[in-house]
Design an enzyme around this catalytic site. Sequence first.
Site, PDB file in Angstrom:
ATOM      1  N   SER A  47       0.823  -1.200   0.000  1.00 54.72           N
ATOM      2  CA  SER A  47       0.000   0.000   0.000  1.00 54.72           C
ATOM      3  C   SER A  47       0.866   1.262   0.000  1.00 54.72           C
ATOM      4  O   SER A  47       1.763   1.395  -0.834  1.00 54.72           O
ATOM      5  CB  SER A  47      -0.951  -0.031   1.204  1.00 54.72           C
ATOM      6  OG  SER A  47      -1.924   0.977   1.112  1.00 54.72           O
ATOM      7  N   ASP A 141      -8.478  -4.389  -6.453  1.00 53.79           N
ATOM      8  CA  ASP A 141      -8.060  -3.399  -5.460  1.00 53.79           C
ATOM      9  C   ASP A 141      -8.936  -2.158  -5.616  1.00 53.79           C
ATOM     10  O   ASP A 141      -8.931  -1.516  -6.653  1.00 53.79           O
ATOM     11  CB  ASP A 141      -6.583  -3.044  -5.693  1.00 53.79           C
ATOM     12  CG  ASP A 141      -6.023  -2.116  -4.632  1.00 53.79           C
ATOM     13  OD1 ASP A 141      -6.798  -1.594  -3.805  1.00 53.79           O
ATOM     14  OD2 ASP A 141      -4.786  -1.904  -4.642  1.00 53.79           O
ATOM     15  N   HIS A 175      -7.178  -5.150  -1.770  1.00 52.76           N
ATOM     16  CA  HIS A 175      -6.012  -4.302  -1.503  1.00 52.76           C
ATOM     17  C   HIS A 175      -5.009  -4.908  -0.531  1.00 52.76           C
ATOM     18  O   HIS A 175      -3.823  -4.966  -0.819  1.00 52.76           O
ATOM     19  CB  HIS A 175      -6.475  -2.942  -0.981  1.00 52.76           C
ATOM     20  CG  HIS A 175      -5.361  -1.959  -0.778  1.00 52.76           C
ATOM     21  ND1 HIS A 175      -4.582  -1.485  -1.817  1.00 52.76           N
ATOM     22  CD2 HIS A 175      -4.873  -1.368   0.347  1.00 52.76           C
ATOM     23  CE1 HIS A 175      -3.685  -0.639  -1.349  1.00 52.76           C
ATOM     24  NE2 HIS A 175      -3.830  -0.556  -0.034  1.00 52.76           N
TER      25      HIS A 175
END
Length: 225
Positions: A47, A141, A175
């Site tokens: 991330s 995502d 994600h």
Amino acid sequence: MALAYHGYQDLPKVLRKLDLEYLEEAVAFLRAHPKVKGPGIGILSISKSGDLALAMSAFLPGISATVSINGSNGATVCPIHYKGMVIPPLNIDTGKIILRKDGLLDIRDGLLDPMLEENRNSVIPIERAGCHFLFVAAEDDRNWNSLLFSEQAAQRLRDHGKDNYELVRYPKAGHFLDVPYMPHCPSSFHPAVGAVVVLGGEPQAHAEAQVDLWKRVQQFFRRHL
């Protein structure tokens, strides 16, 4: 070694900027550690930390292998500083954030394409890096378009005559691709947004991706470290 860079002990509560010198100290610490073979080290990021990992790889010596899981190829949230150089964060279009019927925010398209003219200065010059990259993109995502970012990063390396990368895609994964057998996280409070956002992924496909990815990460580091 897990390295915090904000919101921990005496580190800033709110991320206004990030100095690569702080991360450079961590690289030097690990390379000097008696239990680290060297000469280079590996970085595992996910991330937001993906852009930090790419910037470290581009500007700091002693990095041999970098994994970016659903990261960005441009600086995000705050500028990255290093020895007088500043990489500004990517621009955001809040008009592209969607409030779903279930009350969750879908922010996937809020972060604008890094290849837009107004964003070019935010893209990290990873062609400077001497390490190997593993770009990982979950195709569902919803935090941002990590598949686009990964493909652009790979293309940038190709444009500079480099093939020091692998790109892995996971259809129907979300994600937060975590270590195997961690629960699927379909939504979560997003501190930068200040609200609960959808993160994407179908539970079974996401779980299978986590198992597969953990094996790939270990193989990647064994091969390049």
